[in-house]
Design an enzyme around this catalytic site. Structure first.
Site, PDB file in Angstrom:
ATOM      1  N   HIS A 161       0.810  -1.211   0.000  1.00  0.00           N
ATOM      2  CA  HIS A 161       0.000   0.000   0.000  1.00  0.00           C
ATOM      3  C   HIS A 161       0.842   1.258   0.000  1.00  0.00           C
ATOM      4  CE1 HIS A 161      -3.796  -2.248   1.426  1.00  0.00           C
ATOM      5  NE2 HIS A 161      -3.795  -2.057   0.132  1.00  0.00           N
ATOM      6  N   GLU A 190     -26.248  12.454  -8.483  1.00  0.00           N
ATOM      7  CA  GLU A 190     -25.557  11.379  -7.762  1.00  0.00           C
ATOM      8  C   GLU A 190     -26.459  10.176  -7.544  1.00  0.00           C
ATOM      9  OE1 GLU A 190     -22.562  13.279  -4.693  1.00  0.00           O
ATOM     10  OE2 GLU A 190     -24.506  14.269  -4.614  1.00  0.00           O
ATOM     11  N   ASP A 226     -20.780   8.791  -6.216  1.00  0.00           N
ATOM     12  CA  ASP A 226     -22.042   8.305  -5.656  1.00  0.00           C
ATOM     13  C   ASP A 226     -22.945   7.732  -6.737  1.00  0.00           C
ATOM     14  OD1 ASP A 226     -22.023   8.501  -2.841  1.00  0.00           O
ATOM     15  OD2 ASP A 226     -21.898  10.678  -3.062  1.00  0.00           O
ATOM     16  N   CYS A 259     -17.881  16.074 -11.758  1.00  0.00           N
ATOM     17  CA  CYS A 259     -16.933  16.422 -10.697  1.00  0.00           C
ATOM     18  C   CYS A 259     -16.518  15.209  -9.874  1.00  0.00           C
ATOM     19  CB  CYS A 259     -17.506  17.501  -9.790  1.00  0.00           C
ATOM     20  SG  CYS A 259     -18.928  16.940  -8.840  1.00  0.00           S
TER      21      CYS A 259
END
Ligand code: PEP
Ligand code: MG
Length: 882
Positions: free
Chosen positions: A500, A737, A761, A808
């Site tokens: 990671h 969204e 979303d 966005c």
């Protein structure tokens, strides 16, 4: 072993076992075989043997063959509930019967009326394994016809255990006959499978198994290499060290054992599916997507082999240490040694209740911080944060810690000792990939220990300018604690290319070498070094001329980069002259400064909730106004799209306690929260409307579902504008969204001036996949054609209404997605500031007509993976002008 024939116990229609509407049977938990829909009510023995199960209800019978296999005939499904009504046994338990002998009579009508189905599984299981041959195809069958033949095989002789039903404790008792009914649950069920995953049971499949196991009421375990792991523990499952091609056995007990085993099986299938959908390891892929290369040279290849086998213990040859490229690049700088500070913890605790509460609080604090990091960071940080939350909640670590606390130890001591046990287990495995995960556990350990000491963040590490970090290894939180502006490269003695911390370094564009071995100990702190992470080498003692050449090479690279940055300051047009506006997503004033420097035309998304997330009280109007004004000022006269607080769901606010929700992502979130707390909404709106000059701020409403939400917010805005004596209407937009908002975009556009697609979303809600779910991270992809269709719909609505539709969400900064979005009609993107120069460069090299053709092909595809591969093959993503 001779083949044993199993005969049809009655006339009827033969079909596959998978057709039985009971997962215990269709999942072959009780054995493999066939199912028959009976047309007669006389059950004949399918083979010779002893009647080993025959419940009083006589709805099922098991015959044990002389070879020890158990053959179960279960008349219908859920027939135990009939309590014996309609059934009559013709033999007794323990009786030895011949093949074809009458066993049971039943009344077809009575049983058919009381049962879920009459479909009758005829299955065979053996304490060892068995293989089935000559299985009867679907069709009519007469009593006494051969249904299938089987032979008992030792399980180790079977290459693919998937074809083997392995049941040890289950097959010898009367429980077998009742296993699908809760009243007579088997003591335990087992299933042995061969792990087909390329990397074995590594973190992602282990997480999938753990998640499946956690959702079960039943205790489930995974057995491999003679060791048993609690299936709910990611680390314990990983510590089994199961590799590709090895077998694992799932064991479950209790009434839901069959279901539990089926769920584990499904989790493993899902992991396999994800692996094949990705075509390769997702983690490694992420790294390469941000420019890191795998092993880049033969020197590095040999180093890789040496490091993996633990042989890379030598010093530098001719001043050069070979390593493994984790992030490609080139740098020259000062070796800066980082020694890890061991956090001191008291061994003795102050009582079980106190220490338990301390640990719970510390874990809660760490979880909140990780959640925040996950919500604000890029994909890499999000995935890592999600994985760390898994480790934080790991039941094995937590149980061990609780035991130690109960034995009088302090919370810190207990947490460290419990973590180190798991770390040791992982490190003991000869698998690099699993060893890398031990670093993550250590990272979570330090987070928790620091939280116990009341420190909110990992220690800030001070480094000199042009620092080349030289360390044995580095934790993700240690990297993020470094001043990125001073960091030029990372060189680790150990570490892995897919760890990671490597993913984070790649996201930060910092060249990184790992696996340099013990030779790094000889590198003096402060010495000048050259890191050629393209070639996989660290030059530990460069002479003046080598240093001069390296500095010149770095300068040339920087020049290219600054040329890209300079070019980013100009407007962006595609190759055929279409104007594309590039805005920045911001969360602070510092972001605004960076955005302007990188060529942003304004802010397309100010996540206001992050300005005030780390505090106990709500910011008042003045404080908010000052914060917004500072950002606006930093942007100059550029527009500032200020999104109203998107609170709730995965973005909790300490000072705004919301009721516990079963399903927070589908509860009070975004504008729903704002409408539930009109006081907070009014304060924020007043602050935003007071930013000068009036009109520079545009307002954006998050998580819109329908037009009533917009109208309510606008009414408040109009009232406040009148109160403040403001002039003309302020621009108002809605975020797309939710699928509902996308599908109804044309209706929303009647009430707003612009739309902005929040693809993060929109993807989560369209695919019904939690955006923070570690195991689903590889599939939560906005390039799924279903999401693209919603984007297309929204873009078209904008074109028809003559209003802007921006994107966005994270997809706007994805270079594979950019031409697709342009092709779908999007003309404004809002991205992280650092991504702007490269995106402008990419757009300048594409033709909109090509993008259109590409996008329409993407809409026809089936999966996000197909979209990615199509776009990757199309030359228009290269960003180079032809
Ligand atoms: C989005 O959902 O894409 C978005 C931009 O909002 P956030 O990521 O803040 O939820
Ligand atoms: Mg969102």
């Amino acid at each position: 072993m001779p083949l044993v024939a199993i005969l049809a116990p009655f006339d009827g229609w033969c079909t596959g076992i998978e057709e039985v509407p009971d997962p215990v049977f269709s999942g072959r938990m009780l054995g493999d075989g066939v199912a028959i829909d009976p047309t007669s009510g006389i059950v004949l023995a399918p083979c010779a043997g002893e009647v080993v199960t025959l419940p009083a209800t006589a709805h099922a019978v098991t015959i044990r063959t002389p070879g020890g296999a158990d053959v179960l005939v279960h008349i219908g499904i859920d027939t135990v509930q009939l309590g014996g009504r309609g059934f009559a046994a013709r033999v007794k338990l323990g009786q030895v019967v011949g093949a074809g002998q009458e066993l049971i009579r039943f009344d077809l009508d009575t049983v058919a009326r009381g049962a879920k189905t009459l479909l009758t599984p005829v299955v065979v299981a053996a304490a060892d394994g068995l293989t089935i041959r000559n299985r009867r195809a679907a069709g009519t069958i007469n009593a006494g016809d051969v249904l299938f033949e089987f032979e008992i095989v030792h399980v180790r002789d079977v290459a693919q255990a998937r074809d083997v039903v392995h049941s040890s404790e289950v097959t010898h008792s009367s429980d077998v006959a009742h296993s699908s009914e809760a009243t007579h649950a088997p003591a335990s069920l087992q299933r042995t499978v061969t792990v087909q995953l390329r990397h074995g049971l590594h973190a992602r499949p282990a997480a999938l198994l753990a998640q499946a196991a956690k959702a079960l009421a039943t205790e489930v375990s995974v057995l491999a290499h003679g060791k048993t792991a609690n299936a709910r523990s990611v680390t314990a499952v990983m510590a089994l060290g199961v590799r590709h091609g090895e077998e694992v056995t799932f064991t479950a007990s209790g009434p839901d054992a069959g279901h539990a085993i089926q769920q584990l099986d499904a989790a493993l299938e899902a992991a396999l599916h994800m692996e094949s959908a990705a075509g390769h390891d997702t983690t490694a892929d992420r790294a390469s997507a941000v420019g890191s290369a795998a092993v880049a040279s033969s020197a590095a290849s040999s180093a890789a082999a040496a490091a993996t086998s633990g042989e890379n213990s030598g010093g530098a040859v001719d001043g050069v240490l070979p390593g493994i490229t984790a992030v490609a690049g080139f740098a020259v700088g000062r070796a800066t040694r980082i020694e890890r500070r061991e956090i001191v913890v008291e061994e003795q605790g102050g009582g079980m209740a106190h220490e338990g509460a301390q640990l719970a609080q510390a874990r809660a604090n760490v979880r909140a911080r990780l959640t925040r990091v996950g919500a604000t960071g890029g994909v890499a940080r999000r995935e890592i944060a999600a994985a760390h939350v898994e480790f934080l909640d790991d039941p094995v670590v937590n149980e061990a810690a609780q035991e130690l606390i109960a034995a009088g130890k302090s919370a810190g001591y207990a947490w460290r000792a419990a973590t180190r046990r798991q770390v040791q287990a992982l490190e003991a495995l000869g698998d690099t990939r699993l060893r890398e995960r031990a670093d993550d556990l250590l990272d979570v350990e330090s987070h928790v220990l620091l939280a116990l000491m009341g420190e909110a963040r990992p220690i800030k590490l001070t480094i000199p300018d042009d620092a080349v970090i030289v360390a044995e290894d580095l934790l993700p939180s240690e990297l993020t604690a470094l001043d990125a502006a001073r960091l030029v490269a990372i060189c680790l003695g150990r570490g892995g290319a897919t760890s990671h911390v490597a993913i984070l370094a790649a996201a930060m564009d910092v060249p990184m070498l790992v696996g340099l071995g013990t030779g790094i100990h000889a590198v003096a702190d402060g010495a000048m070094v050259i890191v050629d992470a393209d070639a996989g080498t660290l030059h530990v003692a460069p002479d003046t001329s080598a240093l001069d050449a390296a500095h010149a090479a770095v300068a040339a690279r920087l020049k290219n980069r600054s040329a890209e940055r300079a070019a980013a300051l100009a407007d962006c047009r595609s190759l055929d002259g279409t104007r594309i506006e590039i805005f920045a997503n911001l969360g602070s004033t510092a972001d605004a400064v960076a955005a302007v420097a990188n060529g942003a035309e304004g802010c397309g998304l100010l996540r206001t909730e992050f300005l005030f997330i780390d505090r106990d009280t709500a910011p008042d109007e003045r404080e908010q106004r000052d914060a917004y004004q500072a950002i606006s000022t930093a942007l100059g006269a550029r527009p500032l799209v200020l999104r109203l607080m998107d609170v709730g769901g995965d973005k909790p606010l300490k000072y705004l306690p919301l009721p516990h929700e079963e399903n927070p992502a589908l509860g009070l979130r975004g504008v729903r929260t704002a409408l539930a707390r009109p006081d907070l909404l009014r304060t924020q709106l007043r602050a935003a409307l007071r930013v000068e000059p009036f009109g520079v701020v545009q307002l954006l409403i998050p998580m819109v579902t329908d037009v009533t939400e917009i109208i309510t917010v606008r009414t408040v805005i109009e009232e406040l504008n009148a109160e403040l004596g403001n002039g003309p209407r302020i621009k108002l937009g809605a975020m797309i969204e939710t699928p509902a908002a996308a599908l109804n975009a044309s209706v929303l556009l009647r009430e707003v001036d612009f739309l902005s697609i929040g693809s993060n979303d929109l993807t989560q809600y369209t695919l019904a996949m939690d955006r923070g779910h570690a195991a689903l991270a590889g599939r939560t992809d906005a390039l799924h054609p279903a999401v693209l269709k919603l984007i297309a719909l929204t873009a078209n609505a904008g074109i028809e209404a003559g209003k802007t539709v921006a994107v966005c969400g994270g997809v706007a900064a994805d270079r594979i997605a950019v031409p697709v979005l342009l092709g779908l009609g999007i003309r404004e993107l809002s991205v992280v500031p650092a991504a702007i120069p490269a995106i402008k460069r990419q757009i300048r090299a594409v033709r909109i007509a090509d993008c259109r053709a590409l996008a329409s092909r993407c809409l026809e595809l089936a999966t996000a993976a197909e979209v990615r591969s199509l776009v990757a093959q199309a030359s228009i993503t290269s960003g180079e002008a032809p």
